[in-house]
Design an enzyme around this catalytic site. Structure first.
Site, PDB file in Angstrom:
ATOM      1  N   CYS A 176       0.857  -1.193   0.000  1.00  0.00           N
ATOM      2  CA  CYS A 176       0.000   0.000   0.000  1.00  0.00           C
ATOM      3  C   CYS A 176       0.893   1.244   0.000  1.00  0.00           C
ATOM      4  O   CYS A 176       0.606   2.256  -0.645  1.00  0.00           O
ATOM      5  CB  CYS A 176      -0.890   0.055   1.244  1.00  0.00           C
ATOM      6  N   HIS A 180       1.088   5.236  -1.361  1.00  0.00           N
ATOM      7  CA  HIS A 180       0.373   6.079  -0.397  1.00  0.00           C
ATOM      8  C   HIS A 180       1.192   6.477   0.820  1.00  0.00           C
ATOM      9  O   HIS A 180       0.638   6.606   1.908  1.00  0.00           O
ATOM     10  CB  HIS A 180      -0.907   5.377   0.058  1.00  0.00           C
ATOM     11  N   ARG A 224     -12.758  -0.769  -2.150  1.00  0.00           N
ATOM     12  CA  ARG A 224     -11.569   0.061  -2.390  1.00  0.00           C
ATOM     13  C   ARG A 224     -10.288  -0.720  -2.099  1.00  0.00           C
ATOM     14  O   ARG A 224      -9.353  -0.738  -2.884  1.00  0.00           O
ATOM     15  CB  ARG A 224     -11.662   1.331  -1.541  1.00  0.00           C
ATOM     16  N   CYS A 228      -7.311  -2.129  -4.605  1.00  0.00           N
ATOM     17  CA  CYS A 228      -5.904  -1.761  -4.415  1.00  0.00           C
ATOM     18  C   CYS A 228      -5.041  -3.017  -4.465  1.00  0.00           C
ATOM     19  O   CYS A 228      -4.008  -3.044  -5.142  1.00  0.00           O
ATOM     20  CB  CYS A 228      -5.698  -1.062  -3.070  1.00  0.00           C
TER      21      CYS A 228
END
Lengths: 267, 210
Positions: A176, A180, A224, A228
Site C-alpha cells: 500500500c 500512499h 476500495r 488496491c
C-alpha cells in the site's frame, strides 16, 4: 443521467486535447471534479439501502433494525464514524460490511454463502452491501471520526493493519505504501493521498464509500482495498476477512478527528 | 495508548524498534508466522494470482518499512549485491531493441493482476510513475522524470546500455528497497521487452531524447 453524459463529454474533451499544457489539464480536471460534486447518484443507493435496512428479510423474516452497529440495536446515526470496533457478541473486531454480514446470518438466518453471493455490484446484479453501506454511512455525514483502540483486539487489529500497509509482496514488490506514503505523488494524473499522514488519511478515508463515475457503481471501503490489492498483484482479498478489517481499522483510526464526508463521488 | 506517528518529527533514526511504543518513529515489526497465517486466510487465489505471492523474498521482507526509515548501510549493500547477482544480460550481447515497441510497453498497464489474461504480454506501465517523452502529459511522479534520459547521459554508450538494461531488469541491484518493480527478475517483462524499453530510454531517435 444527462448530467453524467455531460461529464463524460467534458472528460473526453479534456483527454482529447493533447496539445494543452499539463497545468491546464490539471486545472480542467479540478473543474471536472468540482462539477461532479453537484448531484451525486449515490442517493439512489442510499434510498435502496434504507429500504433494505427496514424490510423483513431472510428465512427468519427479521429486519436489520435489530442489528447493533455498535451504538445499540437499530442505531444508525453516527455509527460508521466509530467503525471498525470490537463487538462482544461476536468476540471480534468488525467493520461495517462484516457486521452487516454477521447480522444477515445471525438475525435474518441467511447462510453465509447466500449472504456473500454479490458483495460488489455490477450493472443489474446489485449488491445489498453497497446499498446498505451508502445509507448507513450517509447517516454519519458530518460526524467526527472517533475510532477507539481501547479494546485489546482493536489494538491488535490496528497493528496488523499497519504491518499489512507496509507489506511488500507479489511479482511487482508493491505494498500500500508504494503509492500512499509520500506527499504530492501521482499515478498518471491521479493524485494519491499520503495515508501515513493525518491529513491524507482523513481525506482518503472519509470520502469512501463513493459513487464511481467510471463504473456507474457505488463502491464501499471493502471494494476500495480489494481493488488496491488487485493492482498490487496480490490475490483476491476475501470480503470481510480479518486482514481487510485490520487494514480498515488502521486507516479509519488514522482518520480520527476529521468530519466524515461520504458517500462521495469520484471519477 | 497509541499516539499516531505523524505527530512526530519526520526525522527517523534507523534501528529504533517499536515494541508497542508508538511514541518513537519506528521500523515496522516483521510479520510473524501468525500474521502471515491471518493474511493467507484473508486472500483467495484468483486467476494467475496465487497465495504464494504473499511469501516474501529477502528484499521484500527487509523493505517493508515506511520510506522514512533508513535501512542500515550493510543491509542495503547486501540487498543490492544479491539482486545484482540475478541480472541476466542477453546472450547475444545486444541490449537495445526498438524504441517504438518500448513506447507501447511503457504505456501498457496490464500484467500479473488476477484480472489479467496471463497469455497477454505484460506492460511495463512506466508512465504510471515516470515522465518519459514530452508529448505524453499523463505521467505519474512516484519515480523521477526520465525525460532526456539518454541525452543527459552522453547517449547509448555500452556502459549506459548496461546500466539501463540492468536497472529495468532488477532495480534493487542499484538501489535497495527501490519502489520500482524488478521487471526481469520477476518475469514481468521478457528479454526482448527490456531491450525495447532500454532503447526507449537511450536511442537518440526516441521521443525521450527529443
Amino acid at each position: 443521467m444527462t448530467r453524467l453524459i455531460g461529464i463524460a463529454a467534458l472528460l473526453g474533451a479534456i483527454f482529447a486535447s493533447g496539445a494543452h499544457a499539463q497545468n491546464t489539464t490539471l486545472d480542467e480536471i479540478a473543474r471536472y471534479r468540482a462539477q461532479l460534486q453537484d448531484g451525486n447518484p449515490a442517493e439512489l443507493w442510499e434510498a435502496r439501502g434504507e429500504d433494505l435496512w427496514k424490510q423483513k428479510r431472510g428465512p427468519k423474516q427479521v429486519s436489520l433494525e435489530q442489528c447493533d452497529l455498535g451504538k445499540g440495536r437499530g442505531v444508525v446515526k453516527g455509527a460508521y464514524a466509530e467503525l471498525p470496533r470490537y463487538f462482544s457478541d461476536a468476540d471480534k473486531v468488525m467493520d461495517l460490511e462484516s457486521r452487516l454480514l454477521h447480522c444477515m446470518v445471525t438475525l435474518q438466518g441467511f447462510s453465509r454463502a447466500d449472504a456473500t453471493k454479490r458483495v460488489f455490484g455490477s450493472g443489474s446484479s446489485r449488491s445489498d452491501y453497497e446499498a446498505l453501506a451508502a445509507w448507513i454511512t450517509s447517516e454519519s455525514r458530518g460526524v467526527v471520526m472517533k475510532v477507539s483502540l481501547n479494546h485489546q483486539k482493536m489494538q491488535e487489529a490496528y497493528e496488523l493493519g499497519e504491518k499489512a500497509f507496509y507489506f511488500r509482496g507479489g511479482p511487482h514488490d508493491f505494498s500500500c505504501a508504494t503509492c500512499h506514503s509520500e506527499d504530492n505523488k501521482r499515478i498518471r494524473l491521479q493524485d494519491l493521498p499520503n495515508l501515513t499522514q493525518k491529513k491524507g488519511a482523513q481525506l482518503g478515508y472519509t470520502t469512501w464509500p463513493a459513487y464511481r463515475v467510471s463504473q456507474g457503481e457505488l463502491r464501499t471501503f471493502q471494494w476500495r482495498i480489494n481493488d488496491c490489492f488487485r493492482q498490487q498483484r496480490f490475490p483476491d482479498l476475501v470480503f470481510g476477512s480479518e486482514l481487510s478489517i485490520a487494514l480498515t481499522a488502521f486507516l479509519a483510526y488514522n482518520a480520527n478527528g476529521a468530519a466524515f464526508n461520504a458517500p462521495a463521488i469520484k471519477r | 495508548m497509541k499516539t499516531a506517528h505523524w505527530a512526530l518529527p519526520a526525522v527517523v533514526i534507523a534501528g529504533l524498534v517499536a515494541a508497542g511504543c508508538a511514541t518513537a518513529p519506528r521500523e515496522i515489526q516483521p510479520v510473524t508466522a501468525n500474521d502471515l497465517a491471518i493474511m493467507k486466510a484473508s486472500f483467495q487465489e484468483k486467476g494467475q494470482a496465487k497465495l504464494d505471492r504473499l511469501d516474501q523474498d529477502e528484499a521484500q521482507k527487509l523493505c517493508s518499512h515506511p520510506p522514512s526509515v533508513r535501512i542500515p548501510a550493510e543491509v542495503s549493500a547486501r540487498i543490492e549485491k544479491n539482486n545484482m547477482a540475478t541480472i541476466k544480460y542477453p546472450a547475444d550481447g545486444k541490449l537495445m531493441g526498438d524504441w517504438k515497441a518500448g513506447e507501447v510497453i511503457a504505456q501498457r498497464g496490464v500484467g500479473k493482476q488476477f484480472s489479467d489474461d496471463p497469455k497477454t504480454p505484460s506492460g511495463g506501465n512506466c508512465y504510471a510513475c515516470h515522465q518519459l517523452s514530452k508529448n505524453e502529459i499523463s505521467f505519474g511522479t512516484i519515480g523521477p522524470s526520465l525525460y532526456n534520459f539518454g541525452k543527459l547521459r552522453g547517449g547509448p554508450t555500452p556502459e549506459m546500455q548496461r546500466y539501463a538494461y540492468g536497472r529495468i531488469y532488477n532495480s534493487q541491484a542499484f538501489s535497495a528497497c527501490s519502489n520500482m518493480p524488478r521487471f526481469g527478475h520477476n518475469d514481468i517483462l521478457t528479454e526482448q521487452q527490456i531491450k525495447d524499453v532500454t532503447a526507449l530510454l537511450l536511442d537518440p531517435n526516441s521521443p525521450v531524447n527529443q
